[in-house]
Design a protein around this motif. Structure first.
Motif, short mmCIF file in Angstrom:
data_model
loop_
_atom_site.label_atom_id
_atom_site.label_comp_id
_atom_site.label_asym_id
_atom_site.label_seq_id
_atom_site.Cartn_x
_atom_site.Cartn_y
_atom_site.Cartn_z
N ILE A 1 37.68 33.62 31.36
CA ILE A 1 38.02 33.07 32.64
C ILE A 1 37.14 31.94 32.94
O ILE A 1 37.24 30.79 33.35
CB ILE A 1 37.98 33.98 33.71
N GLN A 2 35.54 32.43 32.58
CA GLN A 2 34.79 31.34 32.99
C GLN A 2 34.58 29.85 31.94
O GLN A 2 34.23 28.95 32.26
CB GLN A 2 33.35 31.82 32.99
N LEU A 3 35.58 30.42 31.01
CA LEU A 3 35.59 28.93 29.93
C LEU A 3 36.58 27.98 30.69
O LEU A 3 36.14 26.82 30.55
CB LEU A 3 36.62 29.62 28.87
N PHE A 4 37.36 28.41 31.64
CA PHE A 4 38.21 27.52 32.20
C PHE A 4 37.86 26.86 33.57
O PHE A 4 38.02 25.80 34.18
CB PHE A 4 39.69 28.16 32.64
N LEU A 5 36.80 27.73 34.51
CA LEU A 5 36.63 27.66 35.66
C LEU A 5 35.10 27.09 35.79
O LEU A 5 34.35 27.55 35.07
CB LEU A 5 36.74 28.70 36.55
N PRO A 6 34.76 25.96 36.46
CA PRO A 6 33.53 25.34 36.82
C PRO A 6 32.77 26.49 37.28
O PRO A 6 33.07 27.29 38.02
CB PRO A 6 33.88 24.42 37.85
N GLY A 7 31.43 26.53 36.60
CA GLY A 7 30.54 27.79 37.13
C GLY A 7 28.91 27.11 36.86
O GLY A 7 28.58 26.15 37.09
N GLU B 1 44.38 42.46 48.09
CA GLU B 1 44.69 41.29 47.06
C GLU B 1 44.47 40.01 47.57
O GLU B 1 43.52 39.41 47.20
CB GLU B 1 45.97 41.30 46.23
N PRO B 2 45.08 39.74 48.66
CA PRO B 2 44.66 38.18 49.32
C PRO B 2 43.22 38.17 49.68
O PRO B 2 43.00 36.88 49.83
CB PRO B 2 45.67 38.16 50.45
N SER B 3 42.24 39.15 49.80
CA SER B 3 41.03 38.91 50.10
C SER B 3 40.20 38.91 49.12
O SER B 3 38.81 38.83 49.31
CB SER B 3 40.65 40.21 51.20
N LEU B 4 40.70 39.25 47.85
CA LEU B 4 39.64 39.49 46.77
C LEU B 4 39.45 38.09 46.15
O LEU B 4 40.33 37.09 45.95
CB LEU B 4 40.32 40.19 45.69
N GLY B 5 38.05 37.95 45.74
CA GLY B 5 37.69 36.70 44.83
C GLY B 5 37.35 35.58 45.67
O GLY B 5 37.74 34.50 45.35
N LYS B 6 37.34 35.67 46.94
CA LYS B 6 37.00 34.62 47.86
C LYS B 6 35.85 33.57 47.23
O LYS B 6 36.18 32.33 47.12
CB LYS B 6 36.71 34.88 49.22
N GLU B 7 34.67 34.18 47.08
CA GLU B 7 33.54 33.26 46.63
C GLU B 7 33.26 33.70 45.22
O GLU B 7 32.39 32.99 44.71
CB GLU B 7 32.32 33.87 47.41
N GLU B 8 33.56 34.68 44.47
CA GLU B 8 33.44 35.06 43.17
C GLU B 8 34.66 35.66 42.31
O GLU B 8 35.66 35.95 43.03
CB GLU B 8 32.26 36.09 43.10
N GLN C 1 39.76 33.34 44.41
CA GLN C 1 40.51 32.83 45.60
C GLN C 1 41.85 33.38 45.73
O GLN C 1 42.65 32.59 46.14
CB GLN C 1 40.39 31.25 45.19
N GLY C 2 41.87 34.74 45.90
CA GLY C 2 43.34 35.36 46.08
C GLY C 2 44.20 35.31 44.96
O GLY C 2 45.33 35.87 45.39
N VAL C 3 43.88 34.81 43.99
CA VAL C 3 45.00 34.51 42.90
C VAL C 3 44.71 35.73 41.95
O VAL C 3 43.46 35.88 41.22
CB VAL C 3 45.07 33.13 42.14
N GLU C 4 45.66 36.39 41.37
CA GLU C 4 45.63 37.27 40.32
C GLU C 4 45.65 36.89 38.98
O GLU C 4 46.36 35.92 38.78
CB GLU C 4 46.75 38.39 40.38
N PHE D 1 45.52 25.99 37.24
CA PHE D 1 45.54 25.88 38.83
C PHE D 1 44.60 25.84 39.72
O PHE D 1 44.03 25.16 40.27
CB PHE D 1 46.56 26.82 39.06
N LEU D 2 43.42 26.75 39.32
CA LEU D 2 42.42 27.01 39.99
C LEU D 2 41.46 25.98 39.18
O LEU D 2 40.61 25.27 40.18
CB LEU D 2 41.72 28.25 39.59
#
Length: 318
Positions: A128-134, A193-200, A234-237, A299-300
């Motif tokens: 996952i971190q391969l794709f997302l800025p970190g 699920e909509p509340s998960l992953g807001k900041e991480e 960010q709320g996305v599974e 998308f993210l």
């Protein structure tokens, strides 16, 4: 509908898409994981209460199905001794059209022999971190902890009236005639699920047995739980992973229960894939597996409004 030329912005996004697919393949190559090219069309559908397949007429009076995941085929290869494998390609699901859904989308799915449940979670986070800025923070939370935090109940002890009251307090209105398991899943979908992953990146782990799907069930801290995990940002599974169950009798029973659920919901029951079921047993290795939605990662990554912006030709325009 007439063809509309792509914007320069979309062309740049598609160039990045190509580069990221190459990086994904390099990710697996560095780990010695073999790419496999499974057939997208097969004689039997995968069985899931919430996923519908797209049928295709392959010959007069003969129907095949576009795969919703390469899982069954990949597990047959695992049983034959192929070793660690991955698939990076298209899968198909009926009725999935929307901002973060497309009936045809790109999935990365892989299986690691001898990996522990925790090792599989870590490798998935690395992908996952391969794709997302970190670097991104990773948070793990169990299914029980999530219900305590977001719904304020112990799902394993709550009665149907208690589940209905919990939903009402959150402004949710499930069907009061639903069985207990359906109410729990409803609360997971709309209250948690909509509340998960807001900041991480949030990893949801250790599902109840009725949500095991194709995962092993183990006893942990006095409770039977499925070694299953999903990742959210960010709320996305983003993914669905298991310590894979190899008991064909248990899987057969689970498939029958899922088919019964489908029928109760007005959906058709699906035929069991006997070739897949017969491949399980003494030759099937102990392994963990996961499937990740690549389009959702893109998308993210690009902070766009819909999948249509990072897919060459989507069913819904961007």
């Amino acid at each position: 509908m007439p063809h509309e030329p792509m914007t320069n912005t979309k062309i740049l996004l598609l160039h990045d898409r190509s580069a990221m697919l190459a990086k994904a393949r390099a990710f697996f190559a560095e780990r010695g994981v073999l790419e496999v090219d499974c057939c997208a069309l097969g004689p039997c559908p995968a069985i899931d209460s919430n996923i519908d397949v797209i049928p295709a007429e392959v010959a007069p009076f003969q129907i095949g199905y576009l795969h919703t995941s390469p899982e069954y085929a990949m597990k047959r290869l695992l049983a034959d001794g192929i070793g660690d494998i991955y698939y990076l390609g298209h899968v198909f699901r009926q009725g999935e059209i929307g901002r973060i859904h497309n009936p045809e989308f790109t999935m990365a799915e892989w299986y690691r022999i001898g990996f522990s449940f925790e090792q599989m979670i870590q490798e998935t986070c690395d992908f996952i971190q391969l794709f997302l800025p970190g670097p991104l923070k990773i948070k793990k939370i169990t299914y029980r902890e999530a219900f305590a935090q977001y719904v304020n109940i112990d799902y394993s002890l709550a009665s149907v009236p208690e589940l209905l009251r919990a939903a009402s307090k959150l402004g949710l209105t499930p069907d009061p005639t639903w069985p207990r398991d359906a109410l729990i899943h409803f609360l997971l979908t709309y209250a948690i699920e909509p509340s998960l992953g807001k900041e991480e990146v949030t990893i949801l782990t250790h599902y109840p047995p009725h949500e095991a799907a194709l995962a092993c069930v183990v006893e942990k801290n006095g409770e039977f739980v499925a070694e299953r995990f999903e990742a959210y940002y960010q709320g996305v599974e983003l993914c669905n992973g298991y310590h894979e169950l190899a008991d064909s009798l248990e899987l057969r029973q689970r498939f029958r229960e899922v088919n019964a659920t489908r029928v109760r919901g007005g959906k058709p029951a699906y035929a069991l894939d006997e070739a897949f079921l017969s491949s399980l047993g003494s030759h099937f290795p102990d392994c963990c597996g996961v499937s990740v939605g690549v389009d959702r990662l893109l998308f993210l990554r690009h902070k766009v409004q819909s999948l249509a912006e990072i897919i060459p030709f989507a069913w819904l325009p961007s």
